[in-house]
Design a protein around this motif. Structure first.
Motif, PDB file in Angstrom:
ATOM      1  N   ALA A  15       0.871  -1.253  -0.065  1.00  0.00           N
ATOM      2  CA  ALA A  15       0.189  -0.050  -0.005  1.00  0.00           C
ATOM      3  C   ALA A  15       0.858   1.408  -0.108  1.00  0.00           C
ATOM      4  O   ALA A  15       0.665   2.182  -0.798  1.00  0.00           O
ATOM      5  CB  ALA A  15      -0.969  -0.125   1.244  1.00  0.00           C
TER       6      ALA A  15
ATOM      7  N   THR B 149       2.494   2.461  -3.437  1.00  0.00           N
ATOM      8  CA  THR B 149       1.455   3.215  -4.142  1.00  0.00           C
ATOM      9  C   THR B 149       1.332   4.849  -4.094  1.00  0.00           C
ATOM     10  O   THR B 149       1.143   5.474  -5.118  1.00  0.00           O
ATOM     11  CB  THR B 149      -0.196   2.820  -4.178  1.00  0.00           C
ATOM     12  OG1 THR B 149      -0.686   3.388  -2.719  1.00  0.00           O
ATOM     13  CG2 THR B 149      -0.435   1.240  -4.083  1.00  0.00           C
TER      14      THR B 149
ATOM     15  N   ASP C 259     -14.325   3.666   3.248  1.00  0.00           N
ATOM     16  CA  ASP C 259     -13.914   4.161   2.004  1.00  0.00           C
ATOM     17  C   ASP C 259     -13.987   5.836   1.722  1.00  0.00           C
ATOM     18  O   ASP C 259     -13.399   6.240   0.752  1.00  0.00           O
ATOM     19  CB  ASP C 259     -14.735   3.423   0.735  1.00  0.00           C
ATOM     20  CG  ASP C 259     -14.496   1.967   0.576  1.00  0.00           C
ATOM     21  OD1 ASP C 259     -13.372   1.480   1.145  1.00  0.00           O
ATOM     22  OD2 ASP C 259     -15.329   1.419   0.116  1.00  0.00           O
TER      23      ASP C 259
ATOM     24  N   ASP D 180      -0.312   6.757  -2.499  1.00  0.00           N
ATOM     25  CA  ASP D 180      -1.903   7.027  -2.817  1.00  0.00           C
ATOM     26  C   ASP D 180      -2.268   7.102  -1.194  1.00  0.00           C
ATOM     27  O   ASP D 180      -2.450   6.151  -0.525  1.00  0.00           O
ATOM     28  CB  ASP D 180      -2.790   6.094  -3.432  1.00  0.00           C
ATOM     29  CG  ASP D 180      -4.024   6.511  -3.564  1.00  0.00           C
ATOM     30  OD1 ASP D 180      -4.660   7.292  -2.622  1.00  0.00           O
ATOM     31  OD2 ASP D 180      -4.700   5.993  -4.599  1.00  0.00           O
TER      32      ASP D 180
ATOM     33  N   HIS E 120      -7.056   3.301   3.593  1.00  0.00           N
ATOM     34  CA  HIS E 120      -7.775   2.280   3.492  1.00  0.00           C
ATOM     35  C   HIS E 120      -7.165   0.823   3.873  1.00  0.00           C
ATOM     36  O   HIS E 120      -7.693  -0.092   4.849  1.00  0.00           O
ATOM     37  CB  HIS E 120      -8.236   1.836   2.202  1.00  0.00           C
ATOM     38  CG  HIS E 120      -8.999   0.747   1.903  1.00  0.00           C
ATOM     39  ND1 HIS E 120     -10.154   0.536   2.301  1.00  0.00           N
ATOM     40  CD2 HIS E 120      -8.493  -0.504   1.204  1.00  0.00           C
ATOM     41  CE1 HIS E 120     -10.614  -0.688   2.126  1.00  0.00           C
ATOM     42  NE2 HIS E 120      -9.787  -1.118   1.442  1.00  0.00           N
ATOM     43  N   ALA E 121      -5.820   0.695   3.491  1.00  0.00           N
ATOM     44  CA  ALA E 121      -5.076  -0.681   4.282  1.00  0.00           C
ATOM     45  C   ALA E 121      -4.777  -0.583   5.556  1.00  0.00           C
ATOM     46  O   ALA E 121      -5.087  -1.683   6.116  1.00  0.00           O
ATOM     47  CB  ALA E 121      -3.645  -0.506   3.355  1.00  0.00           C
TER      48      ALA E 121
ATOM     49  N   GLY F  98      -5.281   7.974   0.257  1.00  0.00           N
ATOM     50  CA  GLY F  98      -6.413   7.132   0.231  1.00  0.00           C
ATOM     51  C   GLY F  98      -6.372   5.701   0.475  1.00  0.00           C
ATOM     52  O   GLY F  98      -6.890   5.240   1.481  1.00  0.00           O
ATOM     53  N   TYR F  99      -5.594   5.254  -0.360  1.00  0.00           N
ATOM     54  CA  TYR F  99      -5.273   3.779  -0.253  1.00  0.00           C
ATOM     55  C   TYR F  99      -4.501   3.182   0.984  1.00  0.00           C
ATOM     56  O   TYR F  99      -4.744   2.186   1.378  1.00  0.00           O
ATOM     57  CB  TYR F  99      -4.577   3.244  -1.798  1.00  0.00           C
ATOM     58  CG  TYR F  99      -4.486   1.779  -1.635  1.00  0.00           C
ATOM     59  CD1 TYR F  99      -5.614   1.084  -2.032  1.00  0.00           C
ATOM     60  CD2 TYR F  99      -3.406   0.908  -1.472  1.00  0.00           C
ATOM     61  CE1 TYR F  99      -5.669  -0.423  -1.921  1.00  0.00           C
ATOM     62  CE2 TYR F  99      -3.345  -0.250  -1.585  1.00  0.00           C
ATOM     63  CZ  TYR F  99      -4.316  -1.006  -1.916  1.00  0.00           C
ATOM     64  OH  TYR F  99      -4.616  -2.453  -1.744  1.00  0.00           O
TER      65      TYR F  99
END
Length: 90
Positions: free
Chosen positions: A27, A30, A69, A32, A38-39, A34-35
């Motif tokens: 994660a 990336t 999310d 990212d 989330h992870a 947001g990701y």
């Protein structure tokens, strides 16, 4: 042809600390935010939310909201949860 898909829950596959480390590392790669959040939320699902709440001082409702999310946790919140989970970034 119609293909029926079922929801995928990665938390079901995070059984060891090594699994969690690999998942979080991927994660982070990336870049990212947001990701990554989330992870961290998926990892938190593998632990008791109530325990995390006590350790971080953040209510269970807020933790669930942050890591949904549509959540947007601060970096401070993300690090507080990672620390409570015993995860150190290197």
């Amino acid at each position: 042809m119609i293909v029926q898909l079922s929801p995928f829950d990665p938390a079901q596959y995070l059984e060891t600390d090594e699994d969690i480390a690999v998942f979080l590392n991927e994660a982070l790669k990336t870049g990212d935010a947001g990701y990554i959040a989330h992870a961290v939320g998926v990892i938190a699902q593998t632990k008791a939310t109530t325990s995390l709440s006590r350790q971080t001082g953040i209510s269970p409702e807020k933790l669930n909201q942050f890591f949904s999310d549509k959540g947007d946790p601060s970096l401070k919140t993300t690090f507080a949860v990672l620390e409570a989970l015993g995860i150190k970034l290197a």
